[in-house]
Design an enzyme around this catalytic site. Sequence first.
Site, PDB file in Angstrom:
ATOM      1  CG  HIS A   4      -4.776   3.486  -7.555  1.00  0.00           C
ATOM      2  ND1 HIS A   4      -3.848   3.282  -8.556  1.00  0.00           N
ATOM      3  CD2 HIS A   4      -6.007   3.483  -8.159  1.00  0.00           C
ATOM      4  CE1 HIS A   4      -4.484   3.175  -9.708  1.00  0.00           C
ATOM      5  NE2 HIS A   4      -5.795   3.282  -9.497  1.00  0.00           N
ATOM      6  N   GLY A   5      -3.491   0.459  -6.697  1.00  0.00           N
ATOM      7  CA  GLY A   5      -2.475  -0.400  -7.273  1.00  0.00           C
ATOM      8  C   GLY A   5      -2.632  -0.498  -8.775  1.00  0.00           C
ATOM      9  N   GLY A   6      -1.866  -1.401  -9.366  1.00  0.00           N
ATOM     10  CA  GLY A   6      -1.862  -1.532 -10.810  1.00  0.00           C
ATOM     11  C   GLY A   6      -3.183  -1.951 -11.397  1.00  0.00           C
ATOM     12  CG  LEU A   7      -4.647  -5.504 -11.533  1.00  0.00           C
ATOM     13  CD1 LEU A   7      -4.978  -6.933 -11.155  1.00  0.00           C
ATOM     14  CD2 LEU A   7      -4.752  -5.322 -13.041  1.00  0.00           C
TER      15      LEU A   7
ATOM     16  CG  ASP B 145       5.356  -7.356  -8.025  1.00  0.00           C
ATOM     17  OD1 ASP B 145       6.498  -6.916  -8.229  1.00  0.00           O
ATOM     18  OD2 ASP B 145       4.367  -6.627  -7.873  1.00  0.00           O
TER      19      ASP B 145
END
Length: 833
Positions: free
Chosen positions: A268-271, A389
């Site tokens: 799971h990531g920021g988007l 990033d």
Amino acid sequence: MKCMQPGCSGQIVDGYCDVCGMAAGTSLSVSAPSTSSASAAAGASVGTPAAASASPAGASVGTSAGASVGTSVGTVPDGTPCRQPGCSGKIDAGYCDVCGTPAAQEEVASLAPVGGSARTGSGGSGPTQPGSEPAGVGPELSTRSAASSNLASTALGSKRARQGGSVATRRTSGSQRLRAARLGGGITTVRPAPTIDASKALLTDPTVPENKRFCPKCGEPVGRGRDGKPGRTTGFCAKCRQPFSFDPKLKAGDLVAGQYEVAGCLAHGGLGWIYLARDKNVSDRWVVLKGLLNSADPDALAAAIAEQRFLAQVSHPNIVEIYNFVTHDDAGYIVMEYVGGTSLKSILKQRMQAAGRYDPLPVDQAIAYLLEILPAFQYLHDLGLVFCDFKPDNIIQVGDEVKLIDLGGVRRADDEDSAIFGTVGYQAPEVAELGVSVASDIYTIGRTLVVLTMEFRGYQTTYLNTLPPQDSVPVFQKYDAFYRLVAKACAPNRDDRFVSADELRSQMVGVLREVVALDQGAGAASTTVSSLLFDVPTPGTEPDDWRNLPALRRDPHDPQTGWLSTVTGSPTERLAVLERAAARTTEVLLDIARTALDSGKRDVAESTATELLAADPWEWRAVWIQGLAALERGDSKAAQAAFNAVYGQVPGELAPKLALAQASEQAGDDAVAENLYTACARTDSTYVPMAAFGLARIRAARRDVDGAVGAYRLVPPQSSAFRTARAGLAELLARANRGLPDLAEALRTLEDTSLSARRKAELTTLIYREALAKVEKSGTKTDLLLGEHKTTPTGLRLGLEESLRELARRTPELDERVPLVDEANTIRPWSLW
């Protein structure tokens, strides 16, 4: 004891939280809590868009002057109708299940503690790193440090620009000479990483821990449990009303865009969630689907995909490949290559688990990883793209190769509108005000190197925009050049950093060679290291002469370089020609300055160097000339400051280290000088003679005869300075006053030296005098021979007589020769015939 930080599930261990790293009893108010940036096991990780860029219509996060505004939600029974006009929803876990409005909300302002609130960064993502430490922690050294960075340093770059009242920024057009090709391995080795089977990388229970649930818009904690009840995985942010969902939108078997069959979740990531899928149109190959945008507006979705399509044109062997951009149920996805390797973040975790403590990568291993990825950065920068990033999550090792992954944050350098992705602790401090650039990418690379090689406590808090002092970090103390490398890469002013990934790489190669050489232990280098910037040193009969230091190489890109190679003659003649040059380019001015020094016109050299620095405050080669001029006039402190500044600009080069060692030796900073001489002697065989002579002088001065002897013996027989080294060894042993074996070795050494016949005779006489005095005083009897003579009083008197007569023959002045003959007659043993 449980950690008192809001949202932290850690426990206090040894005075610090084992999750967030805060000290026990401290409280931290955050204006906009950072969002987690998860690492994808499949080789993809996502940052969080910068708050300032991601907020619509100029919405801002947090308040000024360190104040933050939070929301306190009252206890309203579940099922109570929502009070918002026209809303049919009911309260569930304190929030309306339709409009997301919190029940009985009451805004309360809370001021951050004195000293400022924790910064989330202008594009920050990620919670506070475990191990962060409060300010002031770290050992204080009671002895003088041998680190060269503690020396005075001539102002260069932004410091010099400010001193001159200038607001000039760095020119980058001159960096072409440092655009290095990939050099490959051969310096150190890195163990290959096994390939991870895609099907085994899937998560069996794809859930996001509550302490990692944050609003994707404003960063506030969401989805947190209360009163023993688990938090909601889907709902609305209490602060900005942004919808959130931590549930996977795709499930196994879903067919995306009629082509990609979903197998499950990877991370799971920021988007949102990152999925593994099979490409049904291309041999069922594994691919990764990463969310691009979730929008009910088809036009907005189409525009976002069109904006990101330039990523499909990126093609580099060290960058994960982008295959496609697709839509599915009002959501956009990037379709990427599956990289079945291990991220550096995972490698760090594995090392920590195996050791039972924090176990950073060896410095040579960390540098080797980043050396391989830097060409990918240069490729992106050449296309006008910025990665934004970079961190250990975003570099994957597959076998003996590495890949740069997660292009979700990549943007055009001139893009002033798109959201900026970054991670707290890695992102450059100027990004919020000036935006991203090549320099901000360089900064993330430097910070990544530090995180990989040490337990960087407080890198997201205390040392958010700085590095710990060199004297407080063992790895910085051991590898001075490594510290200089990351210090320049992470310079607070972006104009003071490396101007390109190629320039950084060229210096990183030199630092890696030095690190490996130091790790190999005692001994002299057996290989020659090529340099783009300096020629090799030229040891002479006076090994501490500044003229023996390496000369600057001419920049082949300077328009006058060809003409300069035609200028010949004596220094005075060359200087006259150079001063009539058609154009006073940088190389012409540098040649004028050095030639002026050679011809004894130090004032011309210094004024020319000043002219160069006035035009470009970052021109470290002019400071190099200033250092040589300072050595010429005997100002060792000024020379030390100049060469120290040059060393900071090109930490992978040995020439500044050798020059700084020479200046430090003359200034009385023997500890600094010895460290630098040692590094030079172990790294490059062409530097061994001058470094060995320096080590011998320093050690002999402190009466470390064995150390000085060892230094002279570093010079190999094939070196042009071998006979000079033998002469120094003979002089040392002759005067060491240690015993007959040393005197015997000194006499043998004299046979293979560069000394004149008269000087050999002088030393031979000295050796026999010393030996005779020792034997007559102690009455020692040995089987040792001194030359051809026994070490008895009679034998040594015969040897001394011969050496005195030889010295007399080599002495032209009669008034000096006669006393030598008289002494020879006096010292001769009595005989009956």
